[in-house]
Design a protein around this motif. Sequence first.
Motif, PDB file in Angstrom:
ATOM      1  N   PHE A   1      97.246  68.318  60.202  1.00 58.65           N
ATOM      2  CA  PHE A   1      96.695  68.305  61.466  1.00 58.65           C
ATOM      3  C   PHE A   1      95.243  69.147  61.342  1.00 58.65           C
ATOM      4  O   PHE A   1      95.420  70.341  60.845  1.00 58.65           O
TER       5      PHE A   1
ATOM      6  N   CYS B   1      94.149  63.726  62.184  1.00 64.71           N
ATOM      7  CA  CYS B   1      95.296  63.934  61.212  1.00 64.71           C
ATOM      8  C   CYS B   1      94.940  63.360  59.831  1.00 64.71           C
ATOM      9  O   CYS B   1      94.136  62.502  59.677  1.00 64.71           O
TER      10      CYS B   1
ATOM     11  N   PRO C   1     101.335  63.615  66.460  1.00 62.65           N
ATOM     12  CA  PRO C   1     100.793  65.016  67.033  1.00 62.65           C
ATOM     13  C   PRO C   1     100.969  64.968  68.560  1.00 62.65           C
ATOM     14  O   PRO C   1     101.088  63.919  69.121  1.00 62.65           O
TER      15      PRO C   1
END
Length: 409
Positions: free
Chosen positions: A304, A320, A368
């Motif tokens: 990330f 990402c 994420p």
Amino acid sequence: MFGPDGESIGKIRDLVAGLRADRQPPRVLGLVVELATRRRIFVPMLRVTSIEASAVTLATGSVNLRHFSQRPNEVLVLGELLDAQVTIEASGAVANVVDVGMEQIRTRDSVLGRVAVRERTGRLSRRGPIQVLRWEEVLGPGVLELTGQPQDAHQLLAVYETMRAADVAAHLHDLPTKRRYEVADALDDERLADVIEELPDEDQKDLLGHLDDERAADILETMDPDDAADLLAELDELEKDRLLELMEPEESAPVRRLLEYSSHTAGGLMTPEPIVLTPDATIAEALARVRNPDLTPALASMVFVCRPPSETPTGRYLGCVHIQRLLREPPSDLVAGAVDKELASLRPDALLSDVTRYFAAYNLVCAPIVDDQDHLLGAVTVDDVLDHLLPEGWRETTWQESHPEAADA
């Protein structure tokens, strides 16, 4: 262990012997075999046709798939005899069992005829010689009290060294409580933390309760923050707060953040320690980070990219980079040029059902978790999603319950 046609049945994890009140060697009753599903079953010695150095073969017939359950006056050779403290009858010296020899007698029964023991010298720096003795030369008349004696765990730990944490957890789950505690006391913090993460909830709480508060806090610090939070959430408030206070502030902080979320939301499922890089990091740096052997394959599948700070909650989340993309780019390029900015992120309050649909829709194993201010809070991996999708107590679910159509194999 193989069937008569060469098909693999499972791995042999222990031997079961029947203890006797007289001085005769215990008869070996059968084998504890772990199936591919990690379910442990009992296979009688009468079913065994051959024993080689690397495999055991069974005769034709059915195998009962009921979960192995130890009966009174039965002893597990690895789980209970190994490392047991005994007395050498001829000399009166105290020794520990380091190995046991199985042999076949005239009745074709298999017995534990010989015992390899090492004398206790009383000096940590010196180890006595190993002696191989007949069973009756070692155990004496108090054989039925053997399992009540304190045991070391060095030999059993040597067996565990070659096993995955999940397999060690399955073996530990089947040990008698006393032996389980002795093994837990002997494991180092990092290994014990890995094993506890793989145990059923009740076993986790039981082992944590056995440890003194200081070591329990050390174990929680060593565990992945999301697993530590899940375990603490199962404790009563006083015990949870006491252990959190004993943890180092930098270790307890991410755990406290996770405890703020419901366990069935993305925030409750996430780990706060994904791979985070700044935009000026190179592809080579990213690849070096994903090579970390301590990372799970799912967590290593994605890095990330965020503005500083890089610790969660981070600065502004930029996107990402998938590991496949990292492998295709020149090592000297910046990760900023490989960022996937189109992939949607999850909010910490997203429900488990939403997280599941997200993974299915995007074919991912890692996702994420970003808040309303575009700070990366952590990442959810597919293994944690499966952990919560499966029925409660799934680690203890029997193979037969999962496959009701199979009573025997």
